[in-house]
Enzyme design. Structure first.
Site, PDB file in Angstrom:
ATOM      1  N   SER A  43       0.915  -1.076  -0.125  1.00  0.00           N
ATOM      2  CA  SER A  43       0.084  -0.141   0.018  1.00  0.00           C
ATOM      3  C   SER A  43       0.974   1.172   0.106  1.00  0.00           C
ATOM      4  O   SER A  43       0.971   1.898   0.979  1.00  0.00           O
ATOM      5  CB  SER A  43      -0.862  -0.084   1.125  1.00  0.00           C
ATOM      6  OG  SER A  43      -0.265  -0.080   2.340  1.00  0.00           O
ATOM      7  N   HIS A 166      -3.503  -6.368   2.247  1.00  0.00           N
ATOM      8  CA  HIS A 166      -2.396  -7.195   2.908  1.00  0.00           C
ATOM      9  C   HIS A 166      -3.167  -8.863   3.082  1.00  0.00           C
ATOM     10  O   HIS A 166      -2.370  -9.635   3.574  1.00  0.00           O
ATOM     11  CB  HIS A 166      -1.784  -7.020   4.174  1.00  0.00           C
ATOM     12  CG  HIS A 166      -1.026  -5.744   3.891  1.00  0.00           C
ATOM     13  ND1 HIS A 166      -0.478  -4.858   5.069  1.00  0.00           N
ATOM     14  CD2 HIS A 166      -0.692  -5.043   2.882  1.00  0.00           C
ATOM     15  CE1 HIS A 166       0.424  -3.765   4.717  1.00  0.00           C
ATOM     16  NE2 HIS A 166       0.218  -4.156   3.282  1.00  0.00           N
ATOM     17  N   GLU A 175      -4.591  -3.056   9.085  1.00  0.00           N
ATOM     18  CA  GLU A 175      -3.946  -3.463  10.023  1.00  0.00           C
ATOM     19  C   GLU A 175      -4.623  -3.103  11.338  1.00  0.00           C
ATOM     20  O   GLU A 175      -5.215  -2.100  11.862  1.00  0.00           O
ATOM     21  CB  GLU A 175      -2.619  -2.811  10.288  1.00  0.00           C
ATOM     22  CG  GLU A 175      -1.654  -3.122   8.991  1.00  0.00           C
ATOM     23  CD  GLU A 175      -0.673  -2.165   9.001  1.00  0.00           C
ATOM     24  OE1 GLU A 175      -0.033  -1.641   9.986  1.00  0.00           O
ATOM     25  OE2 GLU A 175      -0.241  -1.886   7.831  1.00  0.00           O
ATOM     26  N   GLU A 218       1.581  -9.483   6.932  1.00  0.00           N
ATOM     27  CA  GLU A 218       2.500  -9.107   7.965  1.00  0.00           C
ATOM     28  C   GLU A 218       2.125 -10.049   9.101  1.00  0.00           C
ATOM     29  O   GLU A 218       2.391  -9.686  10.278  1.00  0.00           O
ATOM     30  CB  GLU A 218       1.841  -7.592   8.288  1.00  0.00           C
ATOM     31  CG  GLU A 218       2.263  -6.567   7.327  1.00  0.00           C
ATOM     32  CD  GLU A 218       2.136  -5.186   7.816  1.00  0.00           C
ATOM     33  OE1 GLU A 218       1.255  -4.841   8.787  1.00  0.00           O
ATOM     34  OE2 GLU A 218       2.482  -4.294   7.002  1.00  0.00           O
ATOM     35  N   ASP A 263      -4.461   0.785  11.384  1.00  0.00           N
ATOM     36  CA  ASP A 263      -4.344   1.433  10.177  1.00  0.00           C
ATOM     37  C   ASP A 263      -5.123   1.005   9.213  1.00  0.00           C
ATOM     38  O   ASP A 263      -4.923  -0.003   8.427  1.00  0.00           O
ATOM     39  CB  ASP A 263      -2.988   1.036   9.828  1.00  0.00           C
ATOM     40  CG  ASP A 263      -2.245   1.647   8.480  1.00  0.00           C
ATOM     41  OD1 ASP A 263      -2.934   2.570   7.924  1.00  0.00           O
ATOM     42  OD2 ASP A 263      -1.131   1.343   7.946  1.00  0.00           O
ATOM     43  N   GLU A 317      -3.966   5.298  11.932  1.00  0.00           N
ATOM     44  CA  GLU A 317      -2.696   5.734  10.985  1.00  0.00           C
ATOM     45  C   GLU A 317      -3.611   5.769   9.707  1.00  0.00           C
ATOM     46  O   GLU A 317      -4.401   5.101   9.261  1.00  0.00           O
ATOM     47  CB  GLU A 317      -1.769   4.709  11.119  1.00  0.00           C
ATOM     48  CG  GLU A 317      -0.694   4.757   9.821  1.00  0.00           C
ATOM     49  CD  GLU A 317       0.372   3.586   9.806  1.00  0.00           C
ATOM     50  OE1 GLU A 317       0.568   2.920  10.919  1.00  0.00           O
ATOM     51  OE2 GLU A 317       0.617   3.396   8.783  1.00  0.00           O
ATOM     52  N   ASP A 344       1.369   8.098   7.144  1.00  0.00           N
ATOM     53  CA  ASP A 344       2.124   7.308   6.705  1.00  0.00           C
ATOM     54  C   ASP A 344       1.977   7.739   5.166  1.00  0.00           C
ATOM     55  O   ASP A 344       3.078   8.608   4.620  1.00  0.00           O
ATOM     56  CB  ASP A 344       1.552   5.983   6.874  1.00  0.00           C
ATOM     57  CG  ASP A 344       2.190   4.895   6.061  1.00  0.00           C
ATOM     58  OD1 ASP A 344       3.267   5.457   5.268  1.00  0.00           O
ATOM     59  OD2 ASP A 344       1.749   3.758   5.992  1.00  0.00           O
ATOM     60  N   LYS A 369       9.430   5.220   7.582  1.00  0.00           N
ATOM     61  CA  LYS A 369       9.640   4.202   6.898  1.00  0.00           C
ATOM     62  C   LYS A 369      10.827   4.596   6.081  1.00  0.00           C
ATOM     63  O   LYS A 369      10.793   5.411   5.194  1.00  0.00           O
ATOM     64  CB  LYS A 369       8.512   3.875   6.060  1.00  0.00           C
ATOM     65  CG  LYS A 369       7.264   3.059   6.623  1.00  0.00           C
ATOM     66  CD  LYS A 369       6.198   3.091   5.454  1.00  0.00           C
ATOM     67  CE  LYS A 369       5.297   1.978   6.065  1.00  0.00           C
ATOM     68  NZ  LYS A 369       3.908   2.141   5.223  1.00  0.00           N
ATOM     69  N   SER A 396       8.418   1.997  11.499  1.00  0.00           N
ATOM     70  CA  SER A 396       7.465   1.066  10.671  1.00  0.00           C
ATOM     71  C   SER A 396       8.218  -0.124   9.822  1.00  0.00           C
ATOM     72  O   SER A 396       9.141   0.523   9.189  1.00  0.00           O
ATOM     73  CB  SER A 396       6.406   1.620   9.895  1.00  0.00           C
ATOM     74  OG  SER A 396       5.873   0.812   9.224  1.00  0.00           O
ATOM     75  N   HIS A 397       8.120  -1.301   9.743  1.00  0.00           N
ATOM     76  CA  HIS A 397       8.499  -2.184   8.620  1.00  0.00           C
ATOM     77  C   HIS A 397       7.565  -1.618   7.409  1.00  0.00           C
ATOM     78  O   HIS A 397       6.878  -1.067   7.398  1.00  0.00           O
ATOM     79  CB  HIS A 397       7.992  -3.413   9.185  1.00  0.00           C
ATOM     80  CG  HIS A 397       6.573  -3.740   9.322  1.00  0.00           C
ATOM     81  ND1 HIS A 397       6.163  -4.940   9.406  1.00  0.00           N
ATOM     82  CD2 HIS A 397       5.560  -3.005   9.612  1.00  0.00           C
ATOM     83  CE1 HIS A 397       4.945  -5.116   9.559  1.00  0.00           C
ATOM     84  NE2 HIS A 397       4.512  -3.863  10.007  1.00  0.00           N
ATOM     85  N   ARG A 398       7.878  -2.624   6.426  1.00  0.00           N
ATOM     86  CA  ARG A 398       6.868  -2.793   5.196  1.00  0.00           C
ATOM     87  C   ARG A 398       6.244  -4.097   5.095  1.00  0.00           C
ATOM     88  O   ARG A 398       6.761  -5.071   5.676  1.00  0.00           O
ATOM     89  CB  ARG A 398       7.834  -2.548   3.901  1.00  0.00           C
ATOM     90  CG  ARG A 398       8.512  -1.055   3.870  1.00  0.00           C
ATOM     91  CD  ARG A 398       7.612   0.074   3.919  1.00  0.00           C
ATOM     92  NE  ARG A 398       6.209   0.301   3.211  1.00  0.00           N
ATOM     93  CZ  ARG A 398       6.260   1.237   2.157  1.00  0.00           C
ATOM     94  NH1 ARG A 398       7.093   2.075   1.958  1.00  0.00           N
ATOM     95  NH2 ARG A 398       4.949   1.451   1.672  1.00  0.00           N
ATOM     96  N   SER A 399       5.111  -4.265   4.338  1.00  0.00           N
ATOM     97  CA  SER A 399       4.536  -5.483   4.183  1.00  0.00           C
ATOM     98  C   SER A 399       5.279  -6.400   3.575  1.00  0.00           C
ATOM     99  O   SER A 399       5.287  -7.444   3.785  1.00  0.00           O
ATOM    100  CB  SER A 399       3.201  -5.442   3.663  1.00  0.00           C
ATOM    101  OG  SER A 399       3.288  -4.629   2.290  1.00  0.00           O
ATOM    102  N   LYS A 420       6.055  -0.395  14.737  1.00  0.00           N
ATOM    103  CA  LYS A 420       5.363  -1.618  14.284  1.00  0.00           C
ATOM    104  C   LYS A 420       6.088  -2.498  13.354  1.00  0.00           C
ATOM    105  O   LYS A 420       6.958  -1.953  12.687  1.00  0.00           O
ATOM    106  CB  LYS A 420       3.962  -1.255  13.671  1.00  0.00           C
ATOM    107  CG  LYS A 420       4.090  -0.531  12.372  1.00  0.00           C
ATOM    108  CD  LYS A 420       2.566  -0.259  11.807  1.00  0.00           C
ATOM    109  CE  LYS A 420       2.786   0.413  10.366  1.00  0.00           C
ATOM    110  NZ  LYS A 420       1.548   0.253   9.563  1.00  0.00           N
TER     111      LYS A 420
HETATM  112  P1  PGA Z   1       3.058  -1.347   3.255  1.00  0.00           P
HETATM  113  O1  PGA Z   1       2.014  -1.245   4.575  1.00  0.00           O
HETATM  114  O2  PGA Z   1       4.240  -1.773   3.531  1.00  0.00           O
HETATM  115  O3  PGA Z   1       2.164  -2.281   2.181  1.00  0.00           O
HETATM  116  O4  PGA Z   1       2.829   0.010   2.836  1.00  0.00           O
HETATM  117  C1  PGA Z   1       2.205  -0.693   5.594  1.00  0.00           C
HETATM  118  C2  PGA Z   1       1.450   0.423   6.112  1.00  0.00           C
HETATM  119  O5  PGA Z   1       0.754   0.950   5.281  1.00  0.00           O
HETATM  120  O6  PGA Z   1       1.906   0.805   7.182  1.00  0.00           O
HETATM  121 ZN    ZN Z   2       0.038   2.638   7.065  1.00  0.00          ZN
END
Ligand code: PGA
Ligand code: ZN
Length: 460
Positions: A43, A166, A175, A218, A263, A317, A344, A369, A396-399, A420
């Site tokens: 996303s 996801h 999420e 995730e 999120d 988020e 985000d 990120k 934050s991580h990524r998916s 997260k």
């Molecule tokens: P993404 O999702 O890594 O697919 O962008 C994570 C988020 O939206 O926080």
């Molecule tokens: Zn997000």
């Protein structure tokens, strides 16, 4: 430096991504090999730095051989020259990152790709820590002007239920997370979260059968749910059944073990033409109920209002789409106390977007990120800008992830108080949690002062 080379590996969705290895010669005081691997989102926001993909038919166009070649043919040799003649030291992260940005020369890193640049930036940060005899989190604290003798272990906002892009269920919001705000240590936080995760699994089996326990990108469960209310109800049930209490903030008194975060990643279901949020975007197109799930931004705001009140949601988020500024502004004004409203896709870890967000009071927290911006120095700048303006910073991580655990050190070094990185399932998510456990024990063995805290709840 002996070498700096890249290769193509695969991320947690089976898509190609970039891995970089840096080798040091003995004479620099430290001999060793350092590695970095970059993640990738599903996303993605439109304002993110450019991820360079090969296109064409191979790997569905997702190959990264161009990015890999840029590292092997241009970035690697050029940076090695600078380091080996002593013009840049590996612990001078801002010089390294300026050099990378100049080599690329475009605003969104379109020429060489943020995936190529970030891998190099990360691996240099690791080598920079090592040549000083420091842990990565200590080096990151130094780079960002944070104390190096008083660390905060972050509260994990741990993913439990996946929806949105996801997962294959019909849930619109992406999420659903639990935040063990009442834990005493990071180790204790992991105990609370994993016990709730397993309890949630047993509840899902009871309600919908074993086939409903498949996981999303995730690592959270992706059961057949249609609404956020249902998902939060399950999280509350699992929390109580696992023997924990739900966090409450009553007249300034905070008590309870676990709060919740969501999120929705709403840019994914925003219909730009009609200016409506289509919460039925994954429904069968012939489903008669679909039209009832199309909401105006004020109706969507009311949904948030009601679930946040009912379920002790403390973090929300991307409640609105990345360019729907008016909705962000109104919502943030009305929820100025208490709720953490995180940008985000809205901000894309980009100082220019963050400045707009601050000027227009669009939210009160930055999602950090590193691959949205492409270098560690710029990510740190984004975090500092947010924090200097009274915002929180949420790492934050990524998916699409790898087993690289860099962001665990980032959350500790930058003292963000929370992060997260997914559910307690799938190695690429656990790599980060296990590194945080290791950091906690490193600090304990040094008998350093450590705190476990969600910034704002218990920060002194
Ligand atoms: P993404 O999702 O890594 O697919 O962008 C994570 C988020 O939206 O926080
Ligand atoms: Zn997000």
């Amino acid at each position: 430096m002996e070498s700096l080379t890249a290769s193509q590996i695969f991320d947690s969705r089976g898509n190609p991504t970039v891995r970089v290895v840096l080798r040091l010669k003995d004479r620099q005081g430290v001999a060793g090999q350092f590695e970095a691997q970059v993640p990738s989102g599903a996303s993605k926001g439109s304002y993110e730095a450019h991820e360079l993909r090969d296109g064409g038919e191979k790997y569905g166009g997702q190959g990264v051989s161009k990015a890999v070649n840029f590292v092997n043919k241009i970035i690697g040799p050029a940076l090695m020259d600078k380091v080996n003649i002593g013009e840049i030291r590996l612990n001078e992260q801002s010089k390294i990152d300026d050099f990378l940005c100049q080599l690329d020369g475009t605003e969104k890193k379109e020429k060489m790709g943020a995936n190529a640049l970030l891998a190099v930036s990360m691996v240099c940060t690791r080598a920079g820590a090592a040549i000083q005899g420091k842990e990565l989190f200590e080096h990151l604290a130094l780079l960002s002007g944070m104390p190096t003798d008083n660390f905060i272990l972050p509260v994990p906002f741990m993913n439990q239920i996946n929806g949105g892009v996801h997962s294959g269920n019909t849930l619109a919001f992406q999420e659903f997370m639990i935040a063990p705000v009442g834990a005493q240590t990071f180790t204790h936080a992991m105990q609370i979260c994993t016990e709730i995760y397993h309890t949630l699994k047993s509840i899902i089996i009871e309600r919908s059968g074993k086939a409903a326990t498949g996981l999303g990108d995730e690592g959270g469960f992706a059961p057949p749910l249609k609404s956020a209310d249902e998902a939060l109800h399950l999280l509350e049930l699992a929390t109580l059944k696992a023997g924990y209490s739900v966090y409450r903030n009553q007249s300034g008194q905070q008590h309870g073990d676990v709060a919740f975060g969501i999120d929705p990643a709403s840019s994914e279901f925003f219909d730009k033409k009609r200016k409506l949020y289509d919460l039925g975007f994954k429904f069968d197109p012939h489903d008669k109920a679909k039209s009832d799930f199309c909401l105006s931004s004020s109706e969507l705001g009311e949904v948030y209002e009601s679930i946040c009140k009912k379920y002790s949601v403390i973090l929300l988020e991307d409640p609105f789409a990345e360019d729907d500024f008016d909705s962000w502004k109104n919502f943030t004004r009305e929820h100025s106390c208490g709720l953490e409203i995180v940008g985000d896709d809205l901000l894309a870890t980009n100082p220019k977007r963050i400045r707009i967000g601050i000027e227009q009071a669009l939210c009160n927290s930055l999602l950090l990120k590193i691959n949205q911006i492409g270098t560690i120095t710029e990510a740190i700048e984004s975090a500092q800008l947010a924090r200097n303006n009274g915002w929180r910073v949420f790492v934050s991580h990524r998916s699409g992830e790898t087993v690289d655990d860099f962001i665990a050190d980032l959350a500790v070094g930058l003292r963000t108080g929370h992060l997260k990185c997914g559910a307690p399932a799938r190695g690429e998510r656990l790599a980060k949690y296990n590194r945080l456990l290791a950091i906690e024990s490193i600090l304990q063995s040094r008998q350093e002062k450590i705190k476990y805290s969600y910034a704002g709840y218990n920060t002194q």
